[in-house]
Motif scaffolding. Structure first.
Motif, short mmCIF file in Angstrom:
data_model
loop_
_atom_site.label_atom_id
_atom_site.label_comp_id
_atom_site.label_asym_id
_atom_site.label_seq_id
_atom_site.Cartn_x
_atom_site.Cartn_y
_atom_site.Cartn_z
N LEU A 1 10.64 48.94 31.07
CA LEU A 1 10.18 50.27 30.63
C LEU A 1 9.76 50.25 29.17
CD1 LEU A 1 9.97 53.37 31.18
CD2 LEU A 1 12.27 53.52 30.26
N LEU A 2 10.56 49.58 28.33
CA LEU A 2 10.23 49.56 26.91
C LEU A 2 8.94 48.78 26.66
CD1 LEU A 2 13.74 49.14 25.33
CD2 LEU A 2 12.23 51.08 25.17
N ALA B 1 6.13 50.99 27.64
CA ALA B 1 5.94 52.07 26.66
C ALA B 1 5.21 51.56 25.42
CB ALA B 1 7.30 52.66 26.28
N ALA C 1 1.63 52.89 24.24
CA ALA C 1 1.41 53.51 22.93
C ALA C 1 0.28 52.82 22.19
CB ALA C 1 2.70 53.45 22.11
#
Lengths: 207, 101
Positions: A167-168, A171, A175
């Motif tokens: 998930l990180l 993300a 971004a």
């Protein structure tokens, strides 16, 4: 059993003092977030609320989470908020007198009051309990909190822990893609920039 | 046993209500994000309270994952805000009405 007698029988005076201090920090900061006209002041009020939450975490023997709360929330997330506020230059006072939807604020206050009253009523109906005891593992004493938490995360919640890694990464990539200026990288040279009417800004929308 | 768990649960309900109210009445998209953080923290406080009363470390592990998800959400959300601001030069949600019917 009334609240007063419950308090007199179980809670010590320092516990009560810490709880009241934490509660005042939380509620004061939260009210500050929604009434401050300047977004920078809202972010600073948010830090006050997050510190109050950390105080109540320590009061409930969640020492590791209190440290993570201060480092990750107050140290990283709020700094990110402040960075974006300064980057966009929106640190100006907001106009409150103009209400775009007539009666919307009254309705919002009424709905929130109904929701909070419902939550409290349901909780007191259930005597503030829920679920079974000791399903994953016991919360240990003051010095073993990190031990117990690490054991739970790396055994019971191992798959969820690995999923947060994915998930990180997603993300971060998201971004970068969202905040990237189109036309500033070499990969955009392959795009048909020579066509008449082409606008690099509109190209980014379709992506 | 220290403070009764009902006090913590009422406090987190109030905190959630304040966050929801801010999300409904504020127009600045950054302040709306902060109100979402308030609601996430209310849920975290509830998790830790039940972790204490039920003697179960699972509630604290859940808070750990909520923190990670909140960080990812803020990163992506603020990226979207920057992208919107670059084309519209506004951080007020009322101005983003191009999909209005």
């Amino acid at each position: 059993m009334s609240t007063i007698s419950l308090l007199a029988s179980s809670a010590t005076l320092p516990d009560l003092f810490v709880f009241i201090a934490g509660a005042l920090m939380i509620v004061g900061g939260a009210v500050g977030v929604i009434v401050m006209r300047n977004p920078v002041h809202s972010a600073l009020s948010l830090i006050l609320t997050l510190f109050g939450i950390a105080v109540l975490f320590i009061e409930q023997q969640a020492n590791f989470l209190a440290a993570v709360q201060v480092i990750v929330y107050a140290g990283a997330i709020v700094v990110l908020f402040l960075f974006v506020i300064m980057f966009l230059g929106v640190d100006r006072n907001e106009e409150f007198s103009h209400e775009p939807l007539a009666g919307q604020r009254i309705l919002a206050v009424l709905l929130v009051l109904i929701v909070v009253a419902s939550i409290i009523a349901l909780g007191s109906e259930a005597h503030w309990t829920g679920g079974a005891h000791h399903v994953v593992g016991p919360t240990a004493g003051p010095y073993d909190n990190i031990n117990a938490l690490g054991r739970a995360i790396f055994t019971t919640y191992l798959f969820a822990f690995e999923a947060t890694a994915a998930l990180l990464i997603i993300a971060v990539v998201g971004a970068v893609v969202l905040a990237r200026r189109s036309g500033s990288t070499t990969s955009d040279e392959a795009l048909p920039t020579g066509e008449p009417g082409f606008d690099p800004e509109t190209e980014e929308v379709d992506r | 046993m220290s403070i009764p768990s009902s006090w913590y649960l009422v406090l987190s309900a109030v905190l959630f209500g304040i966050g929801a109210l801010g999300l409904l009445v504020r127009r600045n998209v950054l302040v709306m994000f902060m109100c979402i953080e308030l609601m996430l923290n209310a849920a975290n406080l509830t998790f830790v309270t039940f972790s204490r009363t039920l003697g179960d470390i699972g509630g604290q592990a859940d808070v750990f994952f909520v923190l990670v998800v909140a960080a990812a959400e803020v990163v992506v959300g603020l990226g979207i805000v920057v992208a919107i601001f670059r084309r519209r030069s506004t951080a007020v949600v009322d101005d983003l009405s191009s999909m209005k019917g």
